[in-house]
Design a protein around this motif. Sequence first.
Motif, PDB file in Angstrom:
ATOM      1  N   ARG A 165      10.567 -15.078 -72.116  1.00  0.00           N
ATOM      2  CA  ARG A 165      12.009 -15.086 -71.855  1.00  0.00           C
ATOM      3  C   ARG A 165      12.741 -14.045 -72.696  1.00  0.00           C
ATOM      4  NH1 ARG A 165      13.228 -21.607 -71.321  1.00  0.00           N
ATOM      5  NH2 ARG A 165      12.381 -21.807 -69.209  1.00  0.00           N
ATOM      6  N   SER A 166      12.149 -13.663 -73.842  1.00  0.00           N
ATOM      7  CA  SER A 166      12.823 -12.693 -74.709  1.00  0.00           C
ATOM      8  C   SER A 166      12.518 -11.251 -74.306  1.00  0.00           C
ATOM      9  CB  SER A 166      12.402 -12.924 -76.166  1.00  0.00           C
ATOM     10  OG  SER A 166      11.039 -12.561 -76.317  1.00  0.00           O
ATOM     11  N   MET A 167      11.598 -11.078 -73.352  1.00  0.00           N
ATOM     12  CA  MET A 167      11.264  -9.720 -72.916  1.00  0.00           C
ATOM     13  C   MET A 167      12.313  -9.205 -71.930  1.00  0.00           C
ATOM     14  SD  MET A 167       7.175 -10.045 -72.299  1.00  0.00           S
ATOM     15  CE  MET A 167       6.981  -8.296 -71.967  1.00  0.00           C
ATOM     16  N   PRO A 168      12.371  -7.873 -71.738  1.00  0.00           N
ATOM     17  CA  PRO A 168      13.262  -7.338 -70.704  1.00  0.00           C
ATOM     18  C   PRO A 168      12.915  -7.964 -69.344  1.00  0.00           C
ATOM     19  CG  PRO A 168      12.370  -5.563 -72.048  1.00  0.00           C
ATOM     20  CD  PRO A 168      11.645  -6.807 -72.456  1.00  0.00           C
ATOM     21  N   GLN A 169      13.939  -8.317 -68.587  1.00  0.00           N
ATOM     22  CA  GLN A 169      13.735  -9.054 -67.333  1.00  0.00           C
ATOM     23  C   GLN A 169      14.220  -8.213 -66.151  1.00  0.00           C
ATOM     24  OE1 GLN A 169      13.449 -13.027 -67.630  1.00  0.00           O
ATOM     25  NE2 GLN A 169      12.518 -12.214 -69.490  1.00  0.00           N
ATOM     26  N   ARG A 170      13.638  -8.474 -64.998  1.00  0.00           N
ATOM     27  CA  ARG A 170      14.187  -7.922 -63.768  1.00  0.00           C
ATOM     28  C   ARG A 170      14.705  -9.085 -62.935  1.00  0.00           C
ATOM     29  NH1 ARG A 170      14.081  -5.755 -58.606  1.00  0.00           N
ATOM     30  NH2 ARG A 170      14.561  -3.524 -58.606  1.00  0.00           N
ATOM     31  N   ARG A 171      15.912  -8.916 -62.397  1.00  0.00           N
ATOM     32  CA  ARG A 171      16.500  -9.950 -61.545  1.00  0.00           C
ATOM     33  C   ARG A 171      16.622  -9.359 -60.153  1.00  0.00           C
ATOM     34  NH1 ARG A 171      22.050 -11.595 -63.592  1.00  0.00           N
ATOM     35  NH2 ARG A 171      20.874 -12.669 -65.216  1.00  0.00           N
ATOM     36  N   GLN A 172      16.124 -10.071 -59.142  1.00  0.00           N
ATOM     37  CA  GLN A 172      16.111  -9.522 -57.782  1.00  0.00           C
ATOM     38  C   GLN A 172      16.312 -10.641 -56.769  1.00  0.00           C
ATOM     39  OE1 GLN A 172      12.331  -7.741 -58.505  1.00  0.00           O
ATOM     40  NE2 GLN A 172      11.126  -9.443 -57.673  1.00  0.00           N
ATOM     41  N   ILE A 173      17.126 -10.347 -55.761  1.00  0.00           N
ATOM     42  CA  ILE A 173      17.318 -11.309 -54.669  1.00  0.00           C
ATOM     43  C   ILE A 173      16.459 -10.817 -53.516  1.00  0.00           C
ATOM     44  CG2 ILE A 173      18.965 -12.379 -53.100  1.00  0.00           C
ATOM     45  CD1 ILE A 173      21.126 -11.954 -55.179  1.00  0.00           C
ATOM     46  N   THR A 174      15.379 -11.528 -53.271  1.00  0.00           N
ATOM     47  CA  THR A 174      14.398 -11.067 -52.289  1.00  0.00           C
ATOM     48  C   THR A 174      14.062 -12.178 -51.302  1.00  0.00           C
ATOM     49  OG1 THR A 174      12.684 -11.685 -53.848  1.00  0.00           O
ATOM     50  CG2 THR A 174      13.318  -9.346 -53.790  1.00  0.00           C
ATOM     51  N   ARG A 175      13.336 -11.777 -50.285  1.00  0.00           N
ATOM     52  CA  ARG A 175      12.991 -12.711 -49.205  1.00  0.00           C
ATOM     53  C   ARG A 175      11.540 -13.143 -49.364  1.00  0.00           C
ATOM     54  NH1 ARG A 175      12.974  -9.367 -44.986  1.00  0.00           N
ATOM     55  NH2 ARG A 175      10.752  -9.750 -44.956  1.00  0.00           N
ATOM     56  N   HIS A 176      11.341 -14.432 -49.229  1.00  0.00           N
ATOM     57  CA  HIS A 176      10.001 -15.032 -49.294  1.00  0.00           C
ATOM     58  C   HIS A 176       9.603 -15.362 -47.855  1.00  0.00           C
ATOM     59  CE1 HIS A 176       6.959 -17.857 -51.140  1.00  0.00           C
ATOM     60  NE2 HIS A 176       7.114 -18.465 -49.987  1.00  0.00           N
ATOM     61  N   ASP A 177       8.515 -14.759 -47.384  1.00  0.00           N
ATOM     62  CA  ASP A 177       8.082 -14.977 -46.004  1.00  0.00           C
ATOM     63  C   ASP A 177       6.797 -15.782 -45.989  1.00  0.00           C
ATOM     64  OD1 ASP A 177      10.150 -13.336 -44.994  1.00  0.00           O
ATOM     65  OD2 ASP A 177       8.949 -11.553 -45.423  1.00  0.00           O
TER      66      ASP A 177
END
Lengths: 251, 266
Positions: free
Chosen positions: A113-125
């Motif tokens: 959790r303390s590492m740099p994070q990527r936040r993305q709104i993506t589609r799960h198929d």
Amino acid sequence: MSAVLTRRRALLGIGAGTLLSACDRVQDFGPARRILDSGDAISHGLQRALIDRAALAPEYRVDQMSPVFRTNGNANPNTPAYGALAANGFADWRLAIGGLVARPLQFSLAQLRSMPQRRQITRHDCVEGWSAIGQWQGPLLGSLLKLAGVQSAARYVVFHCADQIGGAPYYESIDLIDAFHPQTIMALFLNGRPLDIGHGAPTRLRVERQLGYKQAKYVMGIEAVPSLAGIGKGKGGFWEDNVDYDWYAGI
Amino acid sequence: MLNVGAARSAPAYRDGRACCKLLPVNDVRPAQVAPRKAYRHRLPTRLWHWANAVTVFVMIGSGLMISNAHPHLYWGVYGANLDTSWFNPPTFPGWLTIPSSYNLALARRWHLLFALVLAFNLLWFMIASLVNRHFARDLRVRAAELKPAALGRDVREHLRFRFHDAAHPERFNLAQKIAYCVALFVLLPLMIATGLSLSPGWNAGAPWLLDLFGGRQSARSIHFIACWAVVAFVVVHLVAVILAGWRQEIGAMLTGWLRVPEGEGH
């Protein structure tokens, strides 16, 4: 098959039905089956050849997210070991990175959790056809692998999971192109909240250019390997081993 | 203008040419008793046609099995069990599906391998048909065919189940041209494009395709609807083949040569 059923099937089999049941015989015939199964590698090769290897999966706006992101597959590993980890908020859980790496590593949930994070709104198929859109957040898998130092002999990354289906441990695998893809993350959050047990707590893989069954939940260990042989039944994942889903789920 | 008896013996044809053209003496072969033959389908057309027939058959059977895995259709970018579907297809029975008993994994293997056959078979056929001028010569609709008199004649000929221009039995009639053009240039490309839109890999490679159809679940719905348009084409096509004389028609698609049935063109 009973005689009655055989006869009924023979009657139904007039015309197209005869041809359709011929397809059943084709897929049971070894050499034909190998041709049928070659589509997996052809699709993988074509996509790697024709699509930019760093091309991003579509990302969506907040207002395009699914009102409810349904759970699927195992909703709880239901093993004593996993239950004990969940009981104290995964404080004792560690993500192990090993195999063909220079430095085998272990990460606590707090470290991830303390590492740099990527936040993305993506589609799960899902392979079955439905889609759900959610916001995922977590460190890049590539960052974790770089810290461990993947050796040049490695070809695949395998994800070992806490859950089992019918006694067989769930696992998945991807190639290094997808492993180091800029959207491939070890998700810790879904829709702004820590991943719940139904969605794979404490972390699940998000490999956004492939179908849902590749998005391994309850990941305990990540292993860099030269070959998929010898892991499970050797086809690279639980569903691949047991139900014959394609290993490459980019299609 | 024409009564049925006259049409039998000396019909006027849609290109408006005089009936005297139809006299047997003008035929390529002087032998008047031999059945007339016309070269109708070139080799690329025949190869593509039969490979495509098998492919479409496999795609429909395996596609119906894939539909059974999640028989709910949605519009938009997402759609799952808790969202509102616009249509819930029935569960297709085993005698219609590939494989015949529920197996999504194998249905996908059939579908995704033959999808490649469908696409690449169509691609080379289109290139070959541009090069050998099949499209330009045989599928291009001429202005003369669209004149009201010609259209009326075409409809009347169809109602009599007479599909061949007796003066030029190798030619396609207007309805055929339209049906083939819709199948070749609209339906099959639409199936391929919506199918590709269901691939998460291709969504990354060609996101514009996804936007074109309004999102993955819309693309899936269009894929399903277009599939039924293909089924409708196949049904009409097969009925027309039977009505036009299935022996001659299938023979022509095998050998290239159409044997003109007795009573047509004589």
